[in-house]
Design a protein around this motif. Sequence first.
Motif, PDB file in Angstrom:
ATOM      1  N   GLY A 148       1.241  -1.611  -0.219  1.00  0.00           N
ATOM      2  CA  GLY A 148       0.163   0.192   0.145  1.00  0.00           C
ATOM      3  C   GLY A 148       0.447   1.084   0.504  1.00  0.00           C
ATOM      4  N   HIS A 149       1.366   1.565   0.341  1.00  0.00           N
ATOM      5  CA  HIS A 149       2.649   2.238   0.775  1.00  0.00           C
ATOM      6  C   HIS A 149       4.321   2.429  -0.267  1.00  0.00           C
ATOM      7  CE1 HIS A 149       0.848   3.747   4.322  1.00  0.00           C
ATOM      8  NE2 HIS A 149       0.928   2.229   5.058  1.00  0.00           N
ATOM      9  N   SER A 150       3.884   2.188  -0.978  1.00  0.00           N
ATOM     10  CA  SER A 150       5.046   1.641  -2.962  1.00  0.00           C
ATOM     11  C   SER A 150       4.396   2.687  -4.137  1.00  0.00           C
ATOM     12  CB  SER A 150       5.206   0.157  -3.315  1.00  0.00           C
ATOM     13  OG  SER A 150       5.892   0.134  -3.925  1.00  0.00           O
ATOM     14  N   SER A 151       5.313   3.712  -4.169  1.00  0.00           N
ATOM     15  CA  SER A 151       5.512   4.152  -5.353  1.00  0.00           C
ATOM     16  C   SER A 151       5.297   3.734  -6.368  1.00  0.00           C
ATOM     17  CB  SER A 151       6.040   5.344  -5.159  1.00  0.00           C
ATOM     18  OG  SER A 151       7.687   5.244  -4.937  1.00  0.00           O
ATOM     19  N   ASN A 178      -1.791  11.813  -2.385  1.00  0.00           N
ATOM     20  CA  ASN A 178      -1.347  10.652  -2.690  1.00  0.00           C
ATOM     21  C   ASN A 178      -0.349   9.550  -3.456  1.00  0.00           C
ATOM     22  OD1 ASN A 178      -2.834  10.575   0.073  1.00  0.00           O
ATOM     23  ND2 ASN A 178      -4.621   9.912  -0.303  1.00  0.00           N
ATOM     24  N   ASP A 180       2.505   8.794  -3.114  1.00  0.00           N
ATOM     25  CA  ASP A 180       3.250   7.889  -3.112  1.00  0.00           C
ATOM     26  C   ASP A 180       2.469   6.562  -2.395  1.00  0.00           C
ATOM     27  OD1 ASP A 180       5.386   9.371  -3.363  1.00  0.00           O
ATOM     28  OD2 ASP A 180       5.397  10.031  -1.272  1.00  0.00           O
ATOM     29  N   THR A 181       1.295   6.515  -1.887  1.00  0.00           N
ATOM     30  CA  THR A 181       0.049   5.426  -1.889  1.00  0.00           C
ATOM     31  C   THR A 181      -0.747   5.095  -2.957  1.00  0.00           C
ATOM     32  OG1 THR A 181      -0.110   6.405   0.519  1.00  0.00           O
ATOM     33  CG2 THR A 181      -1.909   5.098  -0.670  1.00  0.00           C
ATOM     34  N   GLN A 219      -3.237   2.995  -5.446  1.00  0.00           N
ATOM     35  CA  GLN A 219      -4.264   3.034  -5.673  1.00  0.00           C
ATOM     36  C   GLN A 219      -4.987   2.088  -5.886  1.00  0.00           C
ATOM     37  OE1 GLN A 219      -5.933   7.098  -5.372  1.00  0.00           O
ATOM     38  NE2 GLN A 219      -4.361   7.698  -4.395  1.00  0.00           N
TER      39      GLN A 219
END
Length: 269
Positions: free
Chosen positions: A162-165, A202, A204-205, A207
Motif C-alpha cells: 500500500g505504501h509503494s510508489s 497520495n 506515494d500510496t 491505489q
Amino acid sequence: MLRLKRLVSVAPKNFNGGNLLREEAKLFPKIPSRTPSRLTSTRFLDIYQMGNKEAIEKERARLKDEMSRGYFADMSDMKQHGGKIAMANKIIIPSTAAVKFPTLEVNYSDGSILKLPFTSDGDNADASKSDIPKASLVCLSFRASSQPMVDSWTSPFLNTFGHSSDIRLYEVSFIDSWLLRRSLIKKLLLKVMRKPKPGGENQDTLQKQIVYSFGDHYYFRKELKILNLLTGYIYLVDKLGKIRWQGSGMATQDELSSLLCCTALLMKE
C-alpha cells in the motif's frame, strides 16, 4: 353474370400480365432508393468479397471458435472448479521466457484514456523513468460474477504494498455490448460510474485504479488464452510489459504468498 360477360367481351384479346406490367412501368417509373446500401450492385459486393477472402475465412474461423464455447460451458467449468482455470505460478517466470501483455486501451470514468501495460514503450515513450512502475498487477473481469474473485487478490496486495510508489494496480472491466459501446451511451455510462482519478495528494500510496475497456476483445482474449468469461484473471506485469506471474479464480493462501513474493522480487530487478 351478364355484366361479367360484357366486361370480358370488351377486354382486348391480346391482354396478358406482361403487357400490364410494362405499361405500369411506363406510367410509374421506378423511384431511385435514397439508401446508399441499396444502390450497391451485386457485382460490386461479389468483387468486394473476393478481395477480402482472407478476412471472411478469418471471421468464419472466429464464429466456429465462439460457437464451440458458450455460457453453459463456462457455467459447467465454474461448477467443476469454481473459476480456478489453473493453479497460479509458484515461482516468478524468467524474463527471457515471459510473453508480452497485449496492448489494451482503457478508459477512466472521467473519459481519459490509458494504454496498458504502462511501460516506456509505445504510446508511453514520453513518460519519465520515474513514472514507469517496476511492477503492475492487472486484474481482468469480463462479468460481474468475477468481482469477488478479483477482490480476493487485490485486498491482500494493497495491504502489503500500500505504501509503494513503484507498483500499480489496475482493475479492468470489459464492456463488449454493442449498445453500451455507442459513443453517447458510453459517455453516460462512464459518467454514472465516475470516481476520482488516482493521484494528487497520495501519489506515494498504491491505489486501486478502476478502468473500463469498450469494444470487441476476442483477439485480446485469444492472445492470453482466455476461454471462461465468468472467472477473474490476474497478471503480474514487469516494467517491460512482460507477464511474470498469473492466476485466476479465488485466491488461495499459497497463491497469495506466491504473488507477494514474486512482486517483491520484481521490485529488486
